[in-house]
Design a protein around this motif. Structure first.
Motif, short mmCIF file in Angstrom:
data_model
loop_
_atom_site.label_atom_id
_atom_site.label_comp_id
_atom_site.label_asym_id
_atom_site.label_seq_id
_atom_site.Cartn_x
_atom_site.Cartn_y
_atom_site.Cartn_z
N ALA A 21 7.47 -2.19 29.06
CA ALA A 21 6.23 -1.97 27.64
C ALA A 21 5.20 -1.53 28.87
CB ALA A 21 5.65 -3.39 27.68
N GLY A 25 2.06 4.74 29.40
CA GLY A 25 1.82 4.21 28.16
C GLY A 25 0.46 3.64 28.03
N TYR A 102 8.32 11.76 29.61
CA TYR A 102 7.63 10.98 30.73
C TYR A 102 7.86 11.72 31.82
CZ TYR A 102 6.06 6.05 31.05
OH TYR A 102 5.69 5.22 31.61
N PHE A 221 4.29 3.24 21.01
CA PHE A 221 5.05 3.75 22.24
C PHE A 221 4.82 2.88 23.22
CE2 PHE A 221 4.19 5.58 25.91
CZ PHE A 221 5.06 6.55 25.93
N1 TRP Z 1 6.09 1.42 26.85
C1 TRP Z 1 6.32 2.26 27.80
C2 TRP Z 1 5.20 2.56 28.93
O1 TRP Z 1 3.73 2.62 28.08
C3 TRP Z 1 7.48 4.08 27.47
C4 TRP Z 1 8.15 3.34 26.90
C5 TRP Z 1 9.99 2.57 28.04
C6 TRP Z 1 8.58 3.06 26.14
N2 TRP Z 1 10.69 2.20 26.74
C7 TRP Z 1 10.05 2.94 25.57
C8 TRP Z 1 8.35 4.12 25.32
C9 TRP Z 1 11.22 2.64 24.50
C10 TRP Z 1 8.87 4.34 23.34
C11 TRP Z 1 9.83 3.50 23.46
O2 TRP Z 1 4.50 3.35 29.39
#
Ligand code: TRP
Length: 462
Positions: A21, A25, A102, A221
């Motif tokens: 997580a 992001g 990403y 996200f």
């Molecule tokens: N959550 C991560 C971030 O904030 C990005 C990420 C990793 C993600 N796995 C994910 C986003 C699955 C969506 C779905 O950078």
């Protein structure tokens, strides 16, 4: 299930999911979206989305994964029958697309770490134009993104427990420490209070349909929801763990990092007299300026450590993104993990090349012939956001109509005796049967018809 590997402990799962997580992001995307969408108003809607929509979806995803004990595709198929498997594939596709861009942004951050620590980035006069040139310097960015993908692949190919758990244990505490240090620094600067006000005092007229949409997408996200990432991680969770509690800890960890990142950035923005709505380059410009003002030695150390920690945070997220398609090919096609991981990362890297070249080097990719002429990276990122909220909506419908909410509650009771009778279970049941599918469904339809069919009721023509 034992031969698929499990997280070795409760804390292992929480760390891995929180590591997924917490990433770009939180530190890169959250501040710039808050900056372009009204600051405090955005934060408020974001927090509301986390409580009402995201937390229930997270619990649902982990429950599906642990019950079925399989990858995203296999889990839907096992609990719901053949056609539901496509929902898993849809999520896997979203994950592949997210990772493709990403990884490019991670390459930028990796480059900044190297240039600040070992190069002379902090000697520049105009960090805005430096950023523009840097992301278009294809040689270095290609190498750094490539390097990032290779490191991700090495860790994922080691399998779930060893690689993923270990990487998180160092990164998370370090990230909190440096964020708090930088917040203290930024709050002591002149005019910092204007930034605090922008970030923490909501004005209702700032909240528009655009704010709501971006805040919701950002919340999905940031918590890694809507594409089966937590189904996949959930499948490695043992039956003695309390899913609801783990989900709460993960949500709090993630939200607090995003919140702290905002609290660090906006006082800096205002004390430097900069523009909060400058988009994706925001933290790259503002933070380098702050590091520069700390002097050549301190700036190098603090700035270098900061970008290194961002890279670690991004790495635990790219790991989780690559794990989703990898688990699918390992579980469903019985292919060897190493071959799958290297094959997938090669493919995803190539898929990311148009995003890498979309910041100006290739004019066509910089202004796609679409509504509002987005660059390729923003186009893919918008598309993925929409895939996440539609994916979340369909997951709720899956639980409601196919798997059935009682089965979910039964799964949540395991490792959490007394859950079914609790008020929390009533709240989550209500959220997953009504609130989430309806709100996510309405927003999905509005956004898709707006963005791709030109109805312009959310964003207008501008
Ligand atoms: N959550 C991560 C971030 O904030 C990005 C990420 C990793 C993600 N796995 C994910 C986003 C699955 C969506 C779905 O950078």
């Amino acid at each position: 299930m034992s031969n698929r590997g499990n997280f070795s402990s409760r804390i292992g799962f929480i760390l891995a999911a929180a590591g997924s997580a917490v990433g770009l992001g939180n530190i890169w995307r959250f501040p710039y979206l808050a900056g372009t969408n009204g600051g405090a108003g955005f934060l408020l809607i974001y927090l509301i989305c986390i409580f009402t929509l995201c937390f229930p979806v997270m619990v649902g995803e982990i429950a599906i994964g642990r019950k079925a004990g399989s990858d995203a595709y296999g889990s839907y198929k096992k609990l719901g029958g053949g056609t539901w498997g496509y929902l898993g594939l849809y999520g896997i596709l979203a994950g592949v697309l997210i990772l493709s861009y990403y990884n490019v942004v991670a390459g930028w951050a990796f480059g900044y770490f190297l240039e600040i620590t070992f190069g002379n980035l902090l000697n520049h006069a105009d960090f805005g134009s430096f950023f523009g040139e840097y992301v278009n310097s294809i040689g270095p960015i290609f190498m750094f993104s490539f390097g990032f993908m290779v490191i991700t692949a090495i860790i994922v190919s080691q399998g779930i427990a060893k690689g993923i758990e270990a990487a998180n244990k160092i990164m998370m505490p370090g990230l909190y420490l440096i964020l708090i240090g930088l917040i203290i620094y930024s709050l002591t600067l002149p005019n910092a209070s204007a930034g605090v006000e922008f970030y923490l005092v909501p004005k209702l007229d700032q909240i528009t349909s655009k704010t709501i949409f971006y805040a919701l997408c950002q919340a999905f996200f940031s918590l890694s929801l809507g594409m089966g990432c937590l189904i996949t991680y959930g499948s490695y969770v043992t039956k003695d763990q309390n899913i609801v509690k783990s989900a709460a800890i993960i949500s709090i960890a993630d939200t607090s990092v995003a919140f702290l990142a905002g609290l660090m950035v906006f006082p800096l923005v205002f004390s430097l007299g900069a523009e909060p709505g400058q988009g994706p380059k925001l933290i790259f410009v503002i933070l380098t300026q702050a590091f520069q003002s700390m002097g050549p030695v301190v700036g190098r150390i603090v700035g270098g450590s900061f970008f290194l920690l961002i890279c670690f945070a991004a790495l635990t997220s790219t790991i989780s993104l690559l794990e989703v398609p990898a688990a699918y090919f390992v579980d469903q096609k019985k292919l060897p993990r190493k071959a799958v991981v290297w094959g997938m990362s090669g493919l995803i890297f190539v898929l990311g090349l148009p995003s890498m070249f979309s910041q100006g080097v290739v004019p066509f990719l910089n202004k796609l012939p679409l509504h509002n002429a987005p660059d390729f990276l923003s186009f893919v990122s918008d598309l993925c956001d929409i895939m996440l909220i539609t994916g979340g909506c369909l997951m709720c419908l899956f639980i409601r109509y196919k798997w059935k909410i009682n089965n979910m509650n039964e799964e949540l009771e395991i490792g959490n005796t007394g859950y079914v009778q609790s008020w929390l279970s009533k709240y989550l049941t209500f959220a997953i049967t009504w609130v989430c599918p309806i709100l996510l469904g309405i927003l999905s339809v509005l956004v898709i018809t707006d963005k791709y069919f030109g109805l312009e009721w959310l964003f207008g023509a501008a």
